[in-house]
Write a protein that holds these residues in place. Sequence first.
Motif, PDB file in Angstrom:
ATOM      1  N   VAL A   1      10.351   0.691   2.103  1.00 50.12           N
ATOM      2  CA  VAL A   1      10.554   1.911   1.304  1.00 50.12           C
ATOM      3  C   VAL A   1       9.975   1.798  -0.107  1.00 50.12           C
ATOM      4  CG1 VAL A   1      12.594   2.618   2.601  1.00 50.12           C
ATOM      5  CG2 VAL A   1      12.867   1.146   0.604  1.00 50.12           C
ATOM      6  N   LEU A   2       9.908   0.569  -0.647  1.00 46.92           N
ATOM      7  CA  LEU A   2       9.350   0.373  -1.993  1.00 46.92           C
ATOM      8  C   LEU A   2       8.086  -0.486  -1.861  1.00 46.92           C
ATOM      9  CD1 LEU A   2      12.641  -0.437  -3.975  1.00 46.92           C
ATOM     10  CD2 LEU A   2      11.465   1.759  -3.769  1.00 46.92           C
ATOM     11  N   GLY A   3       7.152   0.018  -1.089  1.00 40.25           N
ATOM     12  CA  GLY A   3       5.922  -0.709  -0.810  1.00 40.25           C
ATOM     13  C   GLY A   3       4.747  -0.211  -1.632  1.00 40.25           C
ATOM     14  N   ILE A   4       3.561  -0.422  -1.086  1.00 39.13           N
ATOM     15  CA  ILE A   4       2.324  -0.096  -1.804  1.00 39.13           C
ATOM     16  C   ILE A   4       2.270   1.389  -2.168  1.00 39.13           C
ATOM     17  CG2 ILE A   4      -0.188  -0.005  -1.624  1.00 39.13           C
ATOM     18  CD1 ILE A   4      -0.036  -2.477   0.183  1.00 39.13           C
ATOM     19  N   SER A   5       2.516   2.267  -1.190  1.00 34.58           N
ATOM     20  CA  SER A   5       2.363   3.705  -1.442  1.00 34.58           C
ATOM     21  C   SER A   5       3.365   4.202  -2.485  1.00 34.58           C
ATOM     22  CB  SER A   5       2.531   4.490  -0.136  1.00 34.58           C
ATOM     23  OG  SER A   5       3.804   4.239   0.429  1.00 34.58           O
ATOM     24  N   TYR A   6       4.593   3.651  -2.468  1.00 34.37           N
ATOM     25  CA  TYR A   6       5.603   4.082  -3.449  1.00 34.37           C
ATOM     26  C   TYR A   6       5.123   3.806  -4.871  1.00 34.37           C
ATOM     27  CZ  TYR A   6       9.946   4.217  -6.148  1.00 34.37           C
ATOM     28  OH  TYR A   6      10.895   4.499  -7.092  1.00 34.37           O
ATOM     29  N   PHE A   7       4.656   2.596  -5.111  1.00 34.43           N
ATOM     30  CA  PHE A   7       4.245   2.249  -6.479  1.00 34.43           C
ATOM     31  C   PHE A   7       2.903   2.857  -6.855  1.00 34.43           C
ATOM     32  CE2 PHE A   7       7.343  -1.216  -5.616  1.00 34.43           C
ATOM     33  CZ  PHE A   7       8.227  -0.907  -6.641  1.00 34.43           C
ATOM     34  N   ARG A   8       2.037   3.111  -5.858  1.00 32.96           N
ATOM     35  CA  ARG A   8       0.793   3.835  -6.158  1.00 32.96           C
ATOM     36  C   ARG A   8       1.144   5.242  -6.653  1.00 32.96           C
ATOM     37  NH1 ARG A   8      -1.046  -0.313  -5.978  1.00 32.96           N
ATOM     38  NH2 ARG A   8      -2.626  -1.242  -4.647  1.00 32.96           N
ATOM     39  N   ASN A   9       2.097   5.870  -5.979  1.00 35.97           N
ATOM     40  CA  ASN A   9       2.504   7.222  -6.386  1.00 35.97           C
ATOM     41  C   ASN A   9       3.144   7.228  -7.770  1.00 35.97           C
ATOM     42  OD1 ASN A   9       1.594   8.319  -3.982  1.00 35.97           O
ATOM     43  ND2 ASN A   9       3.585   8.133  -2.945  1.00 35.97           N
ATOM     44  N   ARG A  10       3.734   6.101  -8.166  1.00 27.41           N
ATOM     45  CA  ARG A  10       4.322   5.999  -9.500  1.00 27.41           C
ATOM     46  C   ARG A  10       3.268   5.638 -10.553  1.00 27.41           C
ATOM     47  NH1 ARG A  10      10.072   6.157  -9.020  1.00 27.41           N
ATOM     48  NH2 ARG A  10       9.992   6.530 -11.261  1.00 27.41           N
ATOM     49  N   GLY A  11       2.030   5.384 -10.119  1.00 24.32           N
ATOM     50  CA  GLY A  11       0.941   5.156 -11.080  1.00 24.32           C
ATOM     51  C   GLY A  11       0.441   3.735 -11.186  1.00 24.32           C
ATOM     52  N   LEU A  12       0.982   2.781 -10.409  1.00 22.32           N
ATOM     53  CA  LEU A  12       0.528   1.389 -10.490  1.00 22.32           C
ATOM     54  C   LEU A  12      -0.909   1.281  -9.988  1.00 22.32           C
ATOM     55  CD1 LEU A  12       1.399  -1.565 -11.124  1.00 22.32           C
ATOM     56  CD2 LEU A  12       1.971  -1.777  -8.685  1.00 22.32           C
ATOM     57  N   ILE A  13      -1.786   0.675 -10.787  1.00 26.09           N
ATOM     58  CA  ILE A  13      -3.192   0.583 -10.403  1.00 26.09           C
ATOM     59  C   ILE A  13      -3.385  -0.457  -9.297  1.00 26.09           C
ATOM     60  CG2 ILE A  13      -4.066   1.302 -12.665  1.00 26.09           C
ATOM     61  CD1 ILE A  13      -4.687  -1.633 -13.266  1.00 26.09           C
ATOM     62  N   ASN A  14      -4.420  -0.228  -8.496  1.00 22.93           N
ATOM     63  CA  ASN A  14      -4.815  -1.191  -7.465  1.00 22.93           C
ATOM     64  C   ASN A  14      -5.708  -2.232  -8.129  1.00 22.93           C
ATOM     65  OD1 ASN A  14      -6.247  -2.543  -5.373  1.00 22.93           O
ATOM     66  ND2 ASN A  14      -5.807  -0.843  -3.980  1.00 22.93           N
ATOM     67  N   LEU A  15      -5.200  -3.445  -8.310  1.00 22.81           N
ATOM     68  CA  LEU A  15      -5.918  -4.463  -9.077  1.00 22.81           C
ATOM     69  C   LEU A  15      -7.240  -4.861  -8.418  1.00 22.81           C
ATOM     70  CD1 LEU A  15      -2.989  -6.832 -10.135  1.00 22.81           C
ATOM     71  CD2 LEU A  15      -3.823  -4.768 -11.264  1.00 22.81           C
ATOM     72  N   VAL A  16      -7.208  -5.089  -7.119  1.00 21.24           N
ATOM     73  CA  VAL A  16      -8.427  -5.525  -6.416  1.00 21.24           C
ATOM     74  C   VAL A  16      -9.478  -4.427  -6.452  1.00 21.24           C
ATOM     75  CG1 VAL A  16      -9.360  -6.285  -4.194  1.00 21.24           C
ATOM     76  CG2 VAL A  16      -7.120  -7.102  -4.944  1.00 21.24           C
ATOM     77  N   GLU A  17      -9.036  -3.187  -6.278  1.00 19.46           N
ATOM     78  CA  GLU A  17      -9.973  -2.057  -6.310  1.00 19.46           C
ATOM     79  C   GLU A  17     -10.582  -1.907  -7.702  1.00 19.46           C
ATOM     80  OE1 GLU A  17      -9.009   2.496  -6.216  1.00 19.46           O
ATOM     81  OE2 GLU A  17      -8.979   1.736  -4.150  1.00 19.46           O
TER      82      GLU A  17
END
Length: 466
Positions: A444-460
């Motif tokens: 429930v608190l995975g990649i998509s959750y934090f992406r939606n909260r604005g966390l940048i994708n470091l590798v990207e």
Amino acid sequence: MASSKDMRRRQKISYESCPEKVATEPQEYPGVPSIPMAQAKTDHRERQYLLLEEILARDNMLNALRKVESNKGAPGIDGMEVPDLRKNLKREWQFTRSILLSGTYIPMPVREVDIPKPDGGFRTLGIPTATDRMMQQAISQKLSPIFDKDFSNYSYGFRPNRSAHGAVLKAKEYIGQGYSWVVDIDIEKFFDRVNHDMLMAKVARKVKDKRVLKLIRAYLNAGAMKDGVVVEKVQGTPQGGPLSPLLSNIFLDDLDKELDRRGHKYVRYADDCNIYLKSKRAAERTYESIVRFIEERLKLKVNTGKSKVDSAYRVKFLGYGYYATEKGVSLRLGDGVAKRQKDKIRKITRRNRGKSIDSIIAEINVAMTGFINYFKLADMTGFLRNLEMWIRRKLRVIVWKHWKKVRTRFKNLKGMGLPRRQVFMAMSRKKYWRLSGTPQLNAVLGISYFRNRGLINLVERYSLIR
């Protein structure tokens, strides 16, 4: 001993007694014949003695003001914040300009602040007042073109169109050519030990306007305030003002010229200097002779505890390390860099800070964007992937703590689609960190959750700027 209040009083004025002067700039018109060569040479010589007027010209001062405003920074001993500088100048600039031209301007002492160094100990920064920062920036803008054209091509620090990345890539080029032994020179407390007389003699080689020389000397002698006490400075150039980087390059230019004269392969970034050679024996001889030159000719102290002769693959330069591959030499993160960055994120994600998850994510984005931009030359995809997983786990701890009550946790987990039989983990008494690694919270608190909260994708982000 003068207090900061006394010093401000010395430069306070009654503006009714100082009528404003309108500065006029000569205009150029198309079609006007060029002046004769002899007259041009005469005008050039005259301009050498009118450098202060060029420094105080409207366009140069506006550029300096914008630069200071964009850099922001902490206030000096007078407490004036950078956003208040422009408003203050509207009231006081005419008087300040008049005392600058008359040679009676007295810079205020810098505010000394100790900041921790990555390898231990502290570095002392001298923070000038906002007004003095603007004046130093204006001086630097006019002096840089005069000195920069004669600086070495292998000096990369604080120069136009040069950067730490250029220095790192040049070092990589040398190592790839077989210069795999390094003389790593560490000058002990360089910015605190520069001899003022020697520095001013080097500046005077090209600056003929004595008023400018007097002003630079005044900045060197302005002293520093620490714990409310003003201390006079008889040597050193405070690290933290816009003028210090240029003065350091002027002072160390003699070292560059000596290395050029000897034909060495080297890279210098401010007071970080690495010399590259093909054998250990040659590197040891060079180390001894260069240490003598620095201590006897430049009157500086070499830190023999940190200076060394070593393999290029074991020496860290500007945060980067080097390693050999089948394709040649590649760049990696220097020893300790990854740990320091994790420590920085650890401070940001302390769960007792009382900040919202969105503000914490914004701080992480700023810290990681700066890190990736600087270390983009290094091979660190694997490190960033692992770091991102660790950051998400740290954030899950914060979210779980924010959902304080069992009722809130139960409601949020159910609302995010967790099956009913798994929702009962809301009642778990396990520690935060252990729960943050469970499959349920991962879901429930995975990649998509934090992406939606604005966390940048470091590798990207890393892949895009490489």
